[in-house]
Design a protein around this motif. Sequence first.
Motif, PDB file in Angstrom:
ATOM      1  N   MET A   1       0.821  -1.198   0.000  1.00  0.00           N
ATOM      2  CA  MET A   1       0.000   0.000   0.000  1.00  0.00           C
ATOM      3  C   MET A   1       0.866   1.263   0.000  1.00  0.00           C
ATOM      4  O   MET A   1       0.564   2.195  -0.732  1.00  0.00           O
ATOM      5  N   LYS A   2       1.918   1.270   0.828  1.00  0.00           N
ATOM      6  CA  LYS A   2       2.818   2.414   0.862  1.00  0.00           C
ATOM      7  C   LYS A   2       3.513   2.607  -0.481  1.00  0.00           C
ATOM      8  O   LYS A   2       3.709   3.720  -0.929  1.00  0.00           O
ATOM      9  N   ARG A   3       3.867   1.498  -1.086  1.00  0.00           N
ATOM     10  CA  ARG A   3       4.555   1.548  -2.362  1.00  0.00           C
ATOM     11  C   ARG A   3       3.660   2.159  -3.444  1.00  0.00           C
ATOM     12  O   ARG A   3       4.102   2.937  -4.281  1.00  0.00           O
ATOM     13  N   HIS A   4       2.382   1.834  -3.442  1.00  0.00           N
ATOM     14  CA  HIS A   4       1.433   2.373  -4.425  1.00  0.00           C
ATOM     15  C   HIS A   4       1.232   3.865  -4.221  1.00  0.00           C
ATOM     16  O   HIS A   4       1.121   4.615  -5.198  1.00  0.00           O
ATOM     17  N   LYS A   5       1.187   4.322  -2.980  1.00  0.00           N
ATOM     18  CA  LYS A   5       1.040   5.760  -2.717  1.00  0.00           C
ATOM     19  C   LYS A   5       2.263   6.524  -3.197  1.00  0.00           C
ATOM     20  O   LYS A   5       2.152   7.603  -3.780  1.00  0.00           O
ATOM     21  N   LYS A   6       3.438   5.946  -2.960  1.00  0.00           N
ATOM     22  CA  LYS A   6       4.667   6.608  -3.392  1.00  0.00           C
ATOM     23  C   LYS A   6       4.735   6.665  -4.918  1.00  0.00           C
ATOM     24  O   LYS A   6       5.097   7.689  -5.492  1.00  0.00           O
ATOM     25  N   LEU A   7       4.349   5.587  -5.581  1.00  0.00           N
ATOM     26  CA  LEU A   7       4.331   5.553  -7.037  1.00  0.00           C
ATOM     27  C   LEU A   7       3.334   6.573  -7.591  1.00  0.00           C
ATOM     28  O   LEU A   7       3.632   7.313  -8.536  1.00  0.00           O
ATOM     29  N   LEU A   8       2.157   6.640  -6.990  1.00  0.00           N
ATOM     30  CA  LEU A   8       1.140   7.600  -7.415  1.00  0.00           C
ATOM     31  C   LEU A   8       1.628   9.031  -7.211  1.00  0.00           C
ATOM     32  O   LEU A   8       1.448   9.886  -8.082  1.00  0.00           O
ATOM     33  N   LEU A   9       2.276   9.289  -6.096  1.00  0.00           N
ATOM     34  CA  LEU A   9       2.811  10.626  -5.808  1.00  0.00           C
ATOM     35  C   LEU A   9       3.884  10.993  -6.838  1.00  0.00           C
ATOM     36  O   LEU A   9       3.908  12.125  -7.342  1.00  0.00           O
ATOM     37  N   ASN A  10       4.749  10.045  -7.193  1.00  0.00           N
ATOM     38  CA  ASN A  10       5.781  10.302  -8.207  1.00  0.00           C
ATOM     39  C   ASN A  10       5.170  10.572  -9.577  1.00  0.00           C
ATOM     40  O   ASN A  10       5.635  11.443 -10.314  1.00  0.00           O
ATOM     41  N   LEU A  11       4.139   9.847  -9.938  1.00  0.00           N
ATOM     42  CA  LEU A  11       3.467  10.066 -11.212  1.00  0.00           C
ATOM     43  C   LEU A  11       2.793  11.435 -11.270  1.00  0.00           C
ATOM     44  O   LEU A  11       2.852  12.131 -12.283  1.00  0.00           O
ATOM     45  N   VAL A  12       2.155  11.821 -10.177  1.00  0.00           N
ATOM     46  CA  VAL A  12       1.518  13.144 -10.117  1.00  0.00           C
ATOM     47  C   VAL A  12       2.579  14.232 -10.222  1.00  0.00           C
ATOM     48  O   VAL A  12       2.416  15.217 -10.953  1.00  0.00           O
ATOM     49  N   PHE A  13       3.699  14.065  -9.530  1.00  0.00           N
ATOM     50  CA  PHE A  13       4.792  15.038  -9.588  1.00  0.00           C
ATOM     51  C   PHE A  13       5.324  15.162 -11.017  1.00  0.00           C
ATOM     52  O   PHE A  13       5.516  16.268 -11.523  1.00  0.00           O
ATOM     53  N   ALA A  14       5.554  14.033 -11.695  1.00  0.00           N
ATOM     54  CA  ALA A  14       6.044  14.044 -13.073  1.00  0.00           C
ATOM     55  C   ALA A  14       5.039  14.724 -14.003  1.00  0.00           C
ATOM     56  O   ALA A  14       5.422  15.490 -14.891  1.00  0.00           O
ATOM     57  N   ALA A  15       3.761  14.475 -13.798  1.00  0.00           N
ATOM     58  CA  ALA A  15       2.728  15.093 -14.628  1.00  0.00           C
ATOM     59  C   ALA A  15       2.720  16.611 -14.444  1.00  0.00           C
ATOM     60  O   ALA A  15       2.564  17.366 -15.411  1.00  0.00           O
ATOM     61  N   VAL A  16       2.883  17.059 -13.210  1.00  0.00           N
ATOM     62  CA  VAL A  16       2.916  18.502 -12.935  1.00  0.00           C
ATOM     63  C   VAL A  16       4.124  19.145 -13.608  1.00  0.00           C
ATOM     64  O   VAL A  16       4.009  20.218 -14.226  1.00  0.00           O
ATOM     65  N   ILE A  17       5.285  18.509 -13.536  1.00  0.00           N
ATOM     66  CA  ILE A  17       6.495  19.052 -14.166  1.00  0.00           C
ATOM     67  C   ILE A  17       6.325  19.114 -15.682  1.00  0.00           C
ATOM     68  O   ILE A  17       6.653  20.124 -16.323  1.00  0.00           O
ATOM     69  N   LEU A  18       5.792  18.071 -16.275  1.00  0.00           N
ATOM     70  CA  LEU A  18       5.566  18.070 -17.722  1.00  0.00           C
ATOM     71  C   LEU A  18       4.547  19.127 -18.138  1.00  0.00           C
ATOM     72  O   LEU A  18       4.712  19.796 -19.164  1.00  0.00           O
ATOM     73  N   ALA A  19       3.511  19.308 -17.355  1.00  0.00           N
ATOM     74  CA  ALA A  19       2.513  20.331 -17.665  1.00  0.00           C
ATOM     75  C   ALA A  19       3.127  21.726 -17.576  1.00  0.00           C
ATOM     76  O   ALA A  19       2.856  22.598 -18.422  1.00  0.00           O
ATOM     77  N   ALA A  20       3.977  21.954 -16.585  1.00  0.00           N
ATOM     78  CA  ALA A  20       4.635  23.251 -16.453  1.00  0.00           C
ATOM     79  C   ALA A  20       5.564  23.515 -17.635  1.00  0.00           C
ATOM     80  O   ALA A  20       5.605  24.623 -18.175  1.00  0.00           O
ATOM     81  N   ALA A  21       6.308  22.502 -18.051  1.00  0.00           N
ATOM     82  CA  ALA A  21       7.202  22.656 -19.197  1.00  0.00           C
ATOM     83  C   ALA A  21       6.413  22.948 -20.472  1.00  0.00           C
ATOM     84  O   ALA A  21       6.803  23.803 -21.275  1.00  0.00           O
ATOM     85  N   ALA A  22       5.303  22.267 -20.659  1.00  0.00           N
ATOM     86  CA  ALA A  22       4.460  22.511 -21.838  1.00  0.00           C
ATOM     87  C   ALA A  22       3.897  23.926 -21.817  1.00  0.00           C
ATOM     88  O   ALA A  22       3.852  24.601 -22.854  1.00  0.00           O
ATOM     89  N   ALA A  23       3.484  24.388 -20.656  1.00  0.00           N
ATOM     90  CA  ALA A  23       2.947  25.747 -20.531  1.00  0.00           C
ATOM     91  C   ALA A  23       4.013  26.779 -20.870  1.00  0.00           C
ATOM     92  O   ALA A  23       3.746  27.762 -21.577  1.00  0.00           O
TER      93      ALA A  23
END
Length: 118
Positions: A1-23
Amino acid sequence: MKRHKKLLLNLVFAAVILAAAAALLLVRRAGQTGAPLCAELIYGDANTKLIFPLETDADYDVDTGYLTVHIRIQNGAARFVDSPCPDHVCESFGWLSEEDQTATCLPARAVLTILPTT
């Protein structure tokens, strides 16, 4: 369960960085005029201006009142070449081909800038 939360948090972080770069990319492209570009040389004590179209390959020798600068236009880009100044720093700026790129030759009191054609 902890591993899934960490993976989800990393994916959200990567998505935010990519969205900022695109903007940022979109904002930069929106600021460009899309007009053809030219090279502008401002030189000498009187700030004399010369405009060179980037569409035609050519070499220009310009006496700035201090030194004669050599400008080469080739393949839609411009640069200082064969500088007579003592340190040749202006040559190290390389090819300028994008709007607002600038190279300076201080001993010749010359500034080369890429601008939209007006």
